[in-house]
Design an enzyme around this catalytic site. Structure first.
Site, mmCIF file in Angstrom:
data_model
loop_
_atom_site.group_PDB
_atom_site.id
_atom_site.type_symbol
_atom_site.label_atom_id
_atom_site.label_comp_id
_atom_site.label_asym_id
_atom_site.label_seq_id
_atom_site.Cartn_x
_atom_site.Cartn_y
_atom_site.Cartn_z
ATOM 1 N N VAL A 40 -13.242 57.390 28.726
ATOM 2 C CA VAL A 40 -13.359 56.182 27.906
ATOM 3 C C VAL A 40 -13.322 56.554 26.433
ATOM 4 O O VAL A 40 -12.650 55.902 25.625
ATOM 5 C CB VAL A 40 -14.657 55.410 28.251
ATOM 6 N N ASP A 41 -14.013 57.615 26.071
ATOM 7 C CA ASP A 41 -14.028 58.050 24.681
ATOM 8 C C ASP A 41 -12.660 58.602 24.266
ATOM 9 O O ASP A 41 -12.253 58.444 23.115
ATOM 10 C CB ASP A 41 -15.114 59.100 24.480
#
Length: 77
Positions: free
Chosen positions: A57-58
């Site tokens: 996600v990052d």
């Protein structure tokens, strides 16, 4: 080309990416805590998967930041 609009677009890319990453990581964390509360014996198996997903996600957010920096460098050189 209007430089102000490109700067605004870069800000929107980074801002929406940060909001999306924050919401995604928050949902992921809340589901991990919820599943750990339901089945405590699964905590050790789930934690590495949670860290991998947080990294993914990052990474999506950081790709957006990279694209915004690329736009800024190409236009404002």
């Amino acid at each position: 080309m209007d430089m102000g609009m490109i700067a605004l677009a870069c800000g929107i890319i980074v801002g929406l990416g940060a909001i999306g990453a924050a919401i995604g990581i928050a949902l992921l964390g809340s589901k991990y805590v919820e599943s750990s509360a339901r089945q405590p014996e699964m905590m050790d198996k789930l934690l590495p998967k949670v860290f991998i997903l947080v990294g993914l996600v990052d990474a999506a957010f950081l790709i957006g930041v990279g694209i915004a920096i690329f736009f800024a460098m190409v236009v404002f050189k």
